[in-house]
Structures are given as structure tokens and as C-alpha cells.
Scaffold this active site. Structure first.
Site, PDB file in Angstrom:
ATOM      1  N   LEU A  59       0.869  -1.163   0.000  1.00  0.00           N
ATOM      2  CA  LEU A  59       0.000   0.000   0.000  1.00  0.00           C
ATOM      3  C   LEU A  59       0.912   1.220   0.000  1.00  0.00           C
ATOM      4  O   LEU A  59       1.821   1.318   0.827  1.00  0.00           O
ATOM      5  CB  LEU A  59      -0.888   0.022   1.247  1.00  0.00           C
ATOM      6  N   ASP A  60       0.675   2.164  -0.901  1.00  0.00           N
ATOM      7  CA  ASP A  60       1.490   3.367  -0.956  1.00  0.00           C
ATOM      8  C   ASP A  60       1.384   4.146   0.349  1.00  0.00           C
ATOM      9  O   ASP A  60       0.382   4.032   1.076  1.00  0.00           O
ATOM     10  CB  ASP A  60       1.033   4.264  -2.113  1.00  0.00           C
ATOM     11  N   PRO A  61       2.386   4.974   0.673  1.00  0.00           N
ATOM     12  CA  PRO A  61       2.288   5.828   1.865  1.00  0.00           C
ATOM     13  C   PRO A  61       1.016   6.674   1.882  1.00  0.00           C
ATOM     14  O   PRO A  61       0.449   6.925   2.949  1.00  0.00           O
ATOM     15  CB  PRO A  61       3.545   6.701   1.765  1.00  0.00           C
ATOM     16  N   ARG A 119      -4.841   4.451  -9.218  1.00  0.00           N
ATOM     17  CA  ARG A 119      -4.368   5.715  -9.791  1.00  0.00           C
ATOM     18  C   ARG A 119      -4.490   5.710 -11.317  1.00  0.00           C
ATOM     19  O   ARG A 119      -4.731   6.753 -11.925  1.00  0.00           O
ATOM     20  CB  ARG A 119      -2.927   5.997  -9.359  1.00  0.00           C
TER      21      ARG A 119
END
Length: 309
Positions: A46-48, A184
Site C-alpha cells: 500500500l502506498d504511503p 491511480r
């Protein structure tokens, strides 16, 4: 002589509600230290920027993390229309702005239809996919862009939860999708279709395979338990390893069948499935691991847990 791992032998799966600003690995390392665990791994990045469900596997449960990597996921996200960023999310530098005040809910619903079902998706240059052994996001940060092959993914749910029109309009969506889907990329492709640009303003994972956000625990909760030396309470938060395998059919063995399976020998099981991978447990309920149905109907061991360490 093999080097002995430091820490406790902790087994099970923790559902972490990953906080904003931490990478998956940073979150994993913090939780691993809190548990003083000898072995741990996460089940997909999971991205920051993203928060939400991040299953963490400890000890023997790490043997089954691939099943969570391959699992479907669900997200709640806010798309910002009228602003395109370098990374496709709120962390990237703005590369273009356009007036999105002419975008209507009807226009959005019309364009979103193209993103439902099986679609082809080109991964972002800021994804973790590797090219010649190097993650794309590292190449992107070096100013390089490489050709990426489109990947087939499935969007089983893409619903509008709210729409706030304006020059920088905001769209709240709920998404259920197959592994490898990049939210995204959905935002960026939608922005291109509307000719206004778009990026992900926020992202929260609400489900990963069988696991749901409402069953997750926060890092703050773990830290509070650790500060009060409530290690037993922390351990009770761990789910059994086989909860990651709920999609596999279960076969049960007698004690003698389990003995031979643990010796690496295929065993015959009455009423077993005809083929494929299965969860294997003793008829007493003890989970043994994963087996595979052979052509002759026997169950062969594939990934077994080790007990009595």
C-alpha cells in the site's frame, strides 16, 4: 550453521489498518518490533498515501501470504478532477491543471461504464512493477520512462458515492477489483477521457481477500497495548494462518493420514475434490497446511506448517 533469528516465534495474521504516511514495509517493521517477532512479511504494498487493510503474516503464516497477494481487493477513493500530477496521486508534482467545472455527474457515469468489468490497464510509471529487476518508480524518479504492457484486470464494482462539482471537482468512488489493479491508473484514464486530467486524492483499502477494514487494528492500539505490557492481548489479535485460505476447499485427515502427510507422502481422502489445491486439517481441527489433489485422487503435501518449534 544457519543463523538463528532473533525474536519470538509468533504465528498468525494481523489485520493492520495502515496509517497515512508509512510504506507497507515501514508499517510491517514497526509492528514486527512491537511483537518482537522473529519472522514477518506483508501481503502486497500500500502506498504511503493509502490507508486501510494490510494483512501482516507472522511465522508459519508467511508460507501462505501469496494467497493474499493474489486476492481481490476493495477501496474507497477520492479522485480530484482538473489536476494531473506526475505520480497520479496527491504526492506527485502537479503537471497540468484544467477547469473541470463543466464535468457533470451524468458525464462521469457515462465514462465510468468503460472501466467496469474486464479492462486493459497500463500500469503507472510510479508502480512497483519491475523492469529488468528494477521497480518502475525508481526508473521514473531517474527521469526515465519505459514502455509498459497493458494488463487485463477486472473491476467488479465501481460506484459513485459522492460528486462535488467545481474547477477542481472531487469524485468519491467505491471500487472492488482483481489483483494488480492500479486505482491511480483508473483516475488518470478517467481524467484523460474527460479531457480535464485527474489524480487520486485519497485512497483507503477496505478489503483484502476475506479480510475487512472493520476487523483491522490500528498501530496506535498496538502501541498502547505494548506500552502496558499486554503482550497476551496483542497475541489474541492474531488470526489463524488458515484464514488466508478460506477460498480453498477443506479436506480432513485422520491422525494416521496426517502423520503420513507430514512425512511428505500423498494420502487418500474420502470425498475429496477431484483436482486443485486444498486446505488440509486433521479431523480434530488442527490445520496442517496446503495440499494438492493428484490425478489418482490422493492429496499430496505442498506447504505444511511446522509445529513444536
Amino acid at each position: 550453521m544457519a543463523r538463528r533469528r532473533r525474536g519470538r516465534n509468533v504465528d498468525g495474521i494481523l489485520l493492520l489498518d495502515k496509517p497515512l504516511g508509512l510504506s507497507s514495509n515501514q508499517a510491517l517493521q514497526q509492528v514486527k518490533r512491537l511483537y518482537n517477532a522473529a519472522k514477518a512479511g506483508h501481503t502486497g504494498s500500500l502506498d504511503p498515501l493509502a490507508t486501510g487493510v494490510l494483512p501482516l503474516c507472522f511465522g508459519e503464516a508467511t508460507k501462505f501470504s501469496q494467497y493474499l497477494l493474489d486476492a481481490d481487493k476493495a477501496y474507497d477513493s477520492t479522485f480530484v478532477l482538473g489536476v494531473a500530477t506526475e505520480t497520479g496521486d496527491a504526492e506527485g508534482a502537479v503537471i497540468e491543471t484544467r477547469d473541470a467545472s463543466n464535468v457533470t455527474l451524468a458525464a462521469l457515469e457515462l465514462e465510468l461504464e468503460a472501466f467496469r468489468g474486464e479492462i486493459e490497464q497500463v500500469p503507472s510509471m510510479f508502480s512497483a512493477i519491475k523492469q529488468d529487476g528494477k521497480p518502475l518508480y525508481k526508473l521514473a524518479r531517474e527521469g526515465k520512462e519505459v514502455e509498459r504492457k497493458a494488463r487485463r484486470v477486472t473491476i467488479s464494482r465501481l460506484e459513485v458515492r459522492a460528486f462535488r462539482p467545481g474547477e477542481q471537482a472531487e469524485l468519491d468512488v467505491s471500487i472492488a477489483c482483481s489483483k494488480g489493479t492500479y486505482v491511480r491508473s483508473i483516475a488518470e484514464d478517467l481524467g484523460r477521457a474527460l479531457n480535464v486530467g485527474a489524480h487520486v486524492g485519497s485512497l483507503r483499502r477496505t478489503a483484502a481477500g476475506p479480510f475487512r477494514l472493520e476487523d483491522s487494528v490500528t498501530l496506535a492500539t498496538l502501541e498502547a497495548l505494548k506500552a502496558n505490557d499486554q503482550l497476551a492481548e496483542m497475541d489474541r489479535l492474531l488470526l489463524p494462518a488458515d484464514t488466508a485460505l478460506s477460498s480453498l476447499p477443506l479436506v480432513e485427515l485422520s491422525e494416521s493420514g496426517g502423520f503420513y502427510l507430514r512425512q511428505g507422502q500423498p494420502v487418500r481422502v474420502p470425498n475429496a475434490p477431484c483436482d486443485g489445491m486444498v486446505r488440509v486439517a486433521l479431523d480434530s481441527g488442527e490445520f496442517l497446511g496446503i495440499g494438492e489433489i493428484l490425478d489418482d485422487g490422493r492429496v499430496a503435501p505442498r506447504r505444511l506448517i511446522v509445529t513444536g518449534r
